[in-house]
Design a protein around this motif. Sequence first.
Motif, PDB file in Angstrom:
ATOM      1  N   VAL A 134       7.339  -4.544  -6.705  1.00 16.60           N
ATOM      2  CA  VAL A 134       6.383  -5.554  -7.069  1.00 16.60           C
ATOM      3  C   VAL A 134       5.203  -4.994  -7.906  1.00 16.60           C
ATOM      4  O   VAL A 134       4.637  -5.630  -8.964  1.00 16.60           O
ATOM      5  CB  VAL A 134       5.755  -6.337  -6.030  1.00 16.60           C
ATOM      6  N   ILE A 135       4.681  -3.785  -7.380  1.00 20.16           N
ATOM      7  CA  ILE A 135       3.593  -3.197  -7.896  1.00 20.16           C
ATOM      8  C   ILE A 135       3.519  -2.670  -9.041  1.00 20.16           C
ATOM      9  O   ILE A 135       2.500  -2.749  -9.988  1.00 20.16           O
ATOM     10  CB  ILE A 135       2.961  -2.101  -6.828  1.00 20.16           C
ATOM     11  N   ILE A 136       4.861  -1.981  -9.140  1.00 26.68           N
ATOM     12  CA  ILE A 136       4.975  -1.420 -10.789  1.00 26.68           C
ATOM     13  C   ILE A 136       4.883  -2.259 -11.902  1.00 26.68           C
ATOM     14  O   ILE A 136       4.055  -1.829 -12.611  1.00 26.68           O
ATOM     15  CB  ILE A 136       6.444  -0.605 -10.658  1.00 26.68           C
ATOM     16  N   PRO A 137       5.419  -3.596 -12.122  1.00 28.67           N
ATOM     17  CA  PRO A 137       5.211  -4.140 -13.261  1.00 28.67           C
ATOM     18  C   PRO A 137       3.767  -4.642 -13.334  1.00 28.67           C
ATOM     19  O   PRO A 137       3.217  -4.725 -14.442  1.00 28.67           O
ATOM     20  CB  PRO A 137       6.238  -5.265 -12.936  1.00 28.67           C
ATOM     21  N   MET A 138       3.134  -5.127 -12.128  1.00 30.63           N
ATOM     22  CA  MET A 138       1.670  -5.430 -12.033  1.00 30.63           C
ATOM     23  C   MET A 138       0.907  -4.500 -12.656  1.00 30.63           C
ATOM     24  O   MET A 138      -0.270  -4.875 -13.607  1.00 30.63           O
ATOM     25  CB  MET A 138       1.331  -5.911 -10.790  1.00 30.63           C
ATOM     26  N   THR A 139       0.882  -3.338 -12.236  1.00 21.64           N
ATOM     27  CA  THR A 139       0.165  -1.940 -12.754  1.00 21.64           C
ATOM     28  C   THR A 139       0.117  -1.789 -14.206  1.00 21.64           C
ATOM     29  O   THR A 139      -0.626  -1.645 -14.872  1.00 21.64           O
ATOM     30  CB  THR A 139       0.442  -0.761 -11.928  1.00 21.64           C
ATOM     31  N   PHE A 140       1.725  -1.945 -14.675  1.00 22.13           N
ATOM     32  CA  PHE A 140       2.020  -1.865 -16.027  1.00 22.13           C
ATOM     33  C   PHE A 140       1.230  -2.921 -17.022  1.00 22.13           C
ATOM     34  O   PHE A 140       0.947  -2.636 -18.130  1.00 22.13           O
ATOM     35  CB  PHE A 140       3.569  -1.853 -16.288  1.00 22.13           C
ATOM     36  N   ALA A 188       3.194   6.438   1.634  1.00 19.94           N
ATOM     37  CA  ALA A 188       4.376   6.608   1.163  1.00 19.94           C
ATOM     38  C   ALA A 188       4.639   5.606   0.092  1.00 19.94           C
ATOM     39  O   ALA A 188       5.110   6.083  -0.887  1.00 19.94           O
ATOM     40  CB  ALA A 188       5.392   6.643   2.082  1.00 19.94           C
ATOM     41  N   THR A 189       4.309   4.394   0.385  1.00 15.27           N
ATOM     42  CA  THR A 189       4.803   3.565  -0.621  1.00 15.27           C
ATOM     43  C   THR A 189       3.902   3.574  -1.995  1.00 15.27           C
ATOM     44  O   THR A 189       4.147   3.361  -3.106  1.00 15.27           O
ATOM     45  CB  THR A 189       4.523   1.881  -0.163  1.00 15.27           C
ATOM     46  N   SER A 190       2.468   3.866  -1.598  1.00 16.64           N
ATOM     47  CA  SER A 190       1.560   4.196  -2.970  1.00 16.64           C
ATOM     48  C   SER A 190       2.101   5.480  -3.623  1.00 16.64           C
ATOM     49  O   SER A 190       1.753   5.374  -4.638  1.00 16.64           O
ATOM     50  CB  SER A 190       0.279   4.202  -2.154  1.00 16.64           C
ATOM     51  N   LEU A 191       2.591   6.544  -2.929  1.00 14.80           N
ATOM     52  CA  LEU A 191       2.615   7.573  -3.583  1.00 14.80           C
ATOM     53  C   LEU A 191       4.246   7.372  -4.426  1.00 14.80           C
ATOM     54  O   LEU A 191       4.305   7.833  -5.691  1.00 14.80           O
ATOM     55  CB  LEU A 191       3.219   8.796  -2.597  1.00 14.80           C
ATOM     56  N   ALA A 192       4.940   6.647  -4.084  1.00 14.87           N
ATOM     57  CA  ALA A 192       6.316   6.157  -4.653  1.00 14.87           C
ATOM     58  C   ALA A 192       5.947   5.500  -6.002  1.00 14.87           C
ATOM     59  O   ALA A 192       6.585   5.786  -6.884  1.00 14.87           O
ATOM     60  CB  ALA A 192       7.220   5.498  -3.860  1.00 14.87           C
ATOM     61  N   THR A 193       5.091   4.745  -5.998  1.00 18.85           N
ATOM     62  CA  THR A 193       4.664   4.069  -7.119  1.00 18.85           C
ATOM     63  C   THR A 193       3.695   4.823  -8.312  1.00 18.85           C
ATOM     64  O   THR A 193       3.898   4.787  -9.334  1.00 18.85           O
ATOM     65  CB  THR A 193       3.424   2.804  -6.961  1.00 18.85           C
ATOM     66  N   ILE A 194       3.292   5.859  -7.592  1.00 19.12           N
ATOM     67  CA  ILE A 194       2.393   6.847  -8.679  1.00 19.12           C
ATOM     68  C   ILE A 194       3.458   7.271  -9.325  1.00 19.12           C
ATOM     69  O   ILE A 194       3.088   8.079 -10.632  1.00 19.12           O
ATOM     70  CB  ILE A 194       1.450   7.935  -7.721  1.00 19.12           C
ATOM     71  N   ALA A 196       7.540  -3.582  -1.887  1.00 16.55           N
ATOM     72  CA  ALA A 196       6.048  -3.348  -2.276  1.00 16.55           C
ATOM     73  C   ALA A 196       6.305  -2.560  -3.653  1.00 16.55           C
ATOM     74  O   ALA A 196       5.579  -2.751  -4.640  1.00 16.55           O
ATOM     75  CB  ALA A 196       5.334  -2.631  -1.297  1.00 16.55           C
ATOM     76  N   PHE A 197       7.059  -1.443  -3.818  1.00 16.16           N
ATOM     77  CA  PHE A 197       7.150  -0.619  -4.959  1.00 16.16           C
ATOM     78  C   PHE A 197       7.493  -1.419  -6.306  1.00 16.16           C
ATOM     79  O   PHE A 197       7.029  -1.211  -7.200  1.00 16.16           O
ATOM     80  CB  PHE A 197       8.360   0.634  -4.413  1.00 16.16           C
TER      81      PHE A 197
END
Length: 272
Positions: A226-232, A59-65, A223-224
């Motif tokens: 933190v992950i978003i800016p790092m992937t950007f 679920a958290t992975s899909l939210a970041t997507i 997790a959502f």
Amino acid sequence: MEITTLLPVLVSLIVIGAFAGFLAGLLGVGGGIVLVPAFFYAFQYLGFDGPQLMQVCLATSLATIIVTSIRSTQSHHKKGAVDWLILRQWAPGIATGAVCGVVLAANLESVVLQLIFGGLGAVIGLYLAFGNQAWALADDMPSGPLRWVLGTILGGLSVLLGIGGGSLGVPFMSLHRVPIHRAVATAAGFGLAIAIPSAVVWMFVQVDAPKLPWTFGAVNLPAFLVIIPMTFIFAPIGATVAHRMDAKPLKRLFGAFLLIVAANMVRTALWG
């Protein structure tokens, strides 16, 4: 939550986001195929285990997507690479399959989802390692009722893996003679059709999840965020490196890596 517990979680998420973003840019695969096992092992190592831990990871992975797919689709659209006809035709079936995938996943134990991820992850790994862009099943994308059926399957399987449109959508379109750059661009739109409905439904699904702080339904907010800016930050870096290197051996290397991750996921599910 005590800082001694929170700090390792945040550090782990920063590293995971950087790694997923870099690989997504480097290899053109969705970050979800990296995020799900990374979330699983990080949360498990930090003591946040449970019978439905995988649901939180998916679920958290899909939210970041949602966020990464919007950015990717906009970028590809500016270059005129998105096939909007394919996207409009396939999005309804994919979205329907995504919702069905959430309903199915919410009622499975973590160990079953681990086995599913391991099996399907191995298939994706084999395709990355040994696939050939010259392979084809047909000269055109399926139409009519078959389009709806296959779109539903594609959306459902993506949710069970916690991934967007790239890992399954790009090979599928390539096997139907869609040029690779157009397939990659259109698959970003597939990611939106998968991630938006599934993430929204996941937020209202109560799972027997580990006691991760600030988890809404099955979506973990820290997790959502933190992950978003790092992937950007790291996806463009990966893309820059990719343009300076031959992508084929890199994809084969990542395919081998994914096979190892999939095998270990199966081993963990079966023998702990």
